[in-house]
Write a protein that holds these residues in place. Structure first.
Motif, PDB file in Angstrom:
ATOM      1  N   VAL A  34     -23.438  -5.020  -7.632  1.00 29.46           N
ATOM      2  CA  VAL A  34     -21.995  -4.805  -7.630  1.00 29.46           C
ATOM      3  C   VAL A  34     -21.354  -5.506  -8.824  1.00 29.46           C
ATOM      4  CG1 VAL A  34     -19.866  -5.209  -6.336  1.00 29.46           C
ATOM      5  CG2 VAL A  34     -21.942  -4.536  -5.132  1.00 29.46           C
ATOM      6  N   ARG A  35     -21.815  -6.694  -9.140  1.00 28.70           N
ATOM      7  CA  ARG A  35     -21.286  -7.428 -10.292  1.00 28.70           C
ATOM      8  C   ARG A  35     -21.584  -6.681 -11.589  1.00 28.70           C
ATOM      9  NH1 ARG A  35     -23.968 -12.758 -11.044  1.00 28.70           N
ATOM     10  NH2 ARG A  35     -23.981 -12.506  -8.811  1.00 28.70           N
ATOM     11  N   SER A  36     -22.800  -6.144 -11.725  1.00 25.88           N
ATOM     12  CA  SER A  36     -23.155  -5.392 -12.932  1.00 25.88           C
ATOM     13  C   SER A  36     -22.314  -4.132 -13.073  1.00 25.88           C
ATOM     14  CB  SER A  36     -24.630  -5.011 -12.903  1.00 25.88           C
ATOM     15  OG  SER A  36     -25.434  -6.147 -13.019  1.00 25.88           O
ATOM     16  N   LEU A  37     -22.082  -3.438 -11.963  1.00 28.38           N
ATOM     17  CA  LEU A  37     -21.260  -2.234 -12.029  1.00 28.38           C
ATOM     18  C   LEU A  37     -19.798  -2.573 -12.319  1.00 28.38           C
ATOM     19  CD1 LEU A  37     -22.805  -0.152  -9.125  1.00 28.38           C
ATOM     20  CD2 LEU A  37     -23.050   0.223 -11.573  1.00 28.38           C
ATOM     21  N   SER A  38     -19.330  -3.700 -11.814  1.00 30.28           N
ATOM     22  CA  SER A  38     -17.960  -4.134 -12.111  1.00 30.28           C
ATOM     23  C   SER A  38     -17.804  -4.470 -13.586  1.00 30.28           C
ATOM     24  CB  SER A  38     -17.591  -5.349 -11.265  1.00 30.28           C
ATOM     25  OG  SER A  38     -17.632  -5.034  -9.905  1.00 30.28           O
ATOM     26  N   ILE A  39     -18.804  -5.105 -14.158  1.00 29.75           N
ATOM     27  CA  ILE A  39     -18.779  -5.402 -15.590  1.00 29.75           C
ATOM     28  C   ILE A  39     -18.771  -4.113 -16.394  1.00 29.75           C
ATOM     29  CG2 ILE A  39     -20.149  -6.371 -17.491  1.00 29.75           C
ATOM     30  CD1 ILE A  39     -20.980  -8.590 -15.508  1.00 29.75           C
ATOM     31  N   ARG A  40     -19.547  -3.129 -15.950  1.00 26.05           N
ATOM     32  CA  ARG A  40     -19.589  -1.837 -16.639  1.00 26.05           C
ATOM     33  C   ARG A  40     -18.226  -1.153 -16.612  1.00 26.05           C
ATOM     34  NH1 ARG A  40     -19.917   3.545 -15.636  1.00 26.05           N
ATOM     35  NH2 ARG A  40     -19.766   3.181 -13.419  1.00 26.05           N
ATOM     36  N   ILE A  41     -17.573  -1.189 -15.478  1.00 28.04           N
ATOM     37  CA  ILE A  41     -16.250  -0.578 -15.363  1.00 28.04           C
ATOM     38  C   ILE A  41     -15.252  -1.300 -16.263  1.00 28.04           C
ATOM     39  CG2 ILE A  41     -14.304  -0.208 -13.791  1.00 28.04           C
ATOM     40  CD1 ILE A  41     -16.412   0.304 -11.603  1.00 28.04           C
ATOM     41  N   GLY A  42     -15.310  -2.616 -16.275  1.00 26.50           N
ATOM     42  CA  GLY A  42     -14.411  -3.383 -17.131  1.00 26.50           C
ATOM     43  C   GLY A  42     -14.633  -3.101 -18.603  1.00 26.50           C
ATOM     44  N   LEU A  43     -15.898  -3.031 -19.016  1.00 25.32           N
ATOM     45  CA  LEU A  43     -16.200  -2.725 -20.414  1.00 25.32           C
ATOM     46  C   LEU A  43     -15.761  -1.311 -20.786  1.00 25.32           C
ATOM     47  CD1 LEU A  43     -19.738  -4.319 -20.853  1.00 25.32           C
ATOM     48  CD2 LEU A  43     -17.630  -5.017 -21.989  1.00 25.32           C
ATOM     49  N   SER A  44     -15.927  -0.377 -19.865  1.00 28.80           N
ATOM     50  CA  SER A  44     -15.509   0.996 -20.134  1.00 28.80           C
ATOM     51  C   SER A  44     -13.997   1.086 -20.309  1.00 28.80           C
ATOM     52  CB  SER A  44     -15.947   1.917 -18.996  1.00 28.80           C
ATOM     53  OG  SER A  44     -17.347   1.938 -18.892  1.00 28.80           O
ATOM     54  N   LEU A  45     -13.264   0.418 -19.437  1.00 30.65           N
ATOM     55  CA  LEU A  45     -11.808   0.414 -19.575  1.00 30.65           C
ATOM     56  C   LEU A  45     -11.373  -0.273 -20.863  1.00 30.65           C
ATOM     57  CD1 LEU A  45     -10.651  -0.322 -15.925  1.00 30.65           C
ATOM     58  CD2 LEU A  45     -10.331   1.774 -17.229  1.00 30.65           C
ATOM     59  N   PHE A  46     -12.031  -1.385 -21.191  1.00 28.18           N
ATOM     60  CA  PHE A  46     -11.715  -2.098 -22.422  1.00 28.18           C
ATOM     61  C   PHE A  46     -11.938  -1.211 -23.641  1.00 28.18           C
ATOM     62  CE2 PHE A  46     -13.372  -4.745 -25.935  1.00 28.18           C
ATOM     63  CZ  PHE A  46     -12.202  -5.430 -26.241  1.00 28.18           C
ATOM     64  N   LEU A  47     -13.084  -0.519 -23.681  1.00 22.58           N
ATOM     65  CA  LEU A  47     -13.387   0.364 -24.809  1.00 22.58           C
ATOM     66  C   LEU A  47     -12.380   1.507 -24.896  1.00 22.58           C
ATOM     67  CD1 LEU A  47     -15.268   1.116 -27.130  1.00 22.58           C
ATOM     68  CD2 LEU A  47     -16.648   2.386 -25.480  1.00 22.58           C
ATOM     69  N   PHE A  48     -12.035   2.082 -23.766  1.00 29.37           N
ATOM     70  CA  PHE A  48     -11.059   3.171 -23.744  1.00 29.37           C
ATOM     71  C   PHE A  48      -9.710   2.713 -24.285  1.00 29.37           C
ATOM     72  CE2 PHE A  48      -7.751   5.601 -21.514  1.00 29.37           C
ATOM     73  CZ  PHE A  48      -8.052   6.868 -21.982  1.00 29.37           C
TER      74      PHE A  48
END
Length: 62
Positions: A34-48
């Motif tokens: 869950v932590r890894s997927l949360s980091i992925r979502i955060g990075l995706s939003l940041f990149l967007f």
């Protein structure tokens, strides 16, 4: 800007891969996936957001 986007995209893929690894390794007994997927979502939003700002400021020209 292209190198920055590529590096962040590779970090997103790494986070997704680590979530897959933790899903198989921990068998649901841990929150690491869950932590890894949360980091992925955060990075995706940041990149967007960064790409949207860069486009708005005309920083995406070659």
């Amino acid at each position: 800007m292209k190198i920055f986007a590529a590096v962040v995209f590779l970090l997103i893929l790494y986070s997704l891969g680590s979530a897959l690894y933790y899903m198989y390794k921990d068998k649901g007994n841990s929150t690491r996936m869950v932590r890894s997927l949360s980091i992925r979502i955060g990075l995706s939003l940041f990149l967007f957001i960064v790409l949207m700002i860069a486009t708005r400021l005309d920083m995406m020209t070659e």
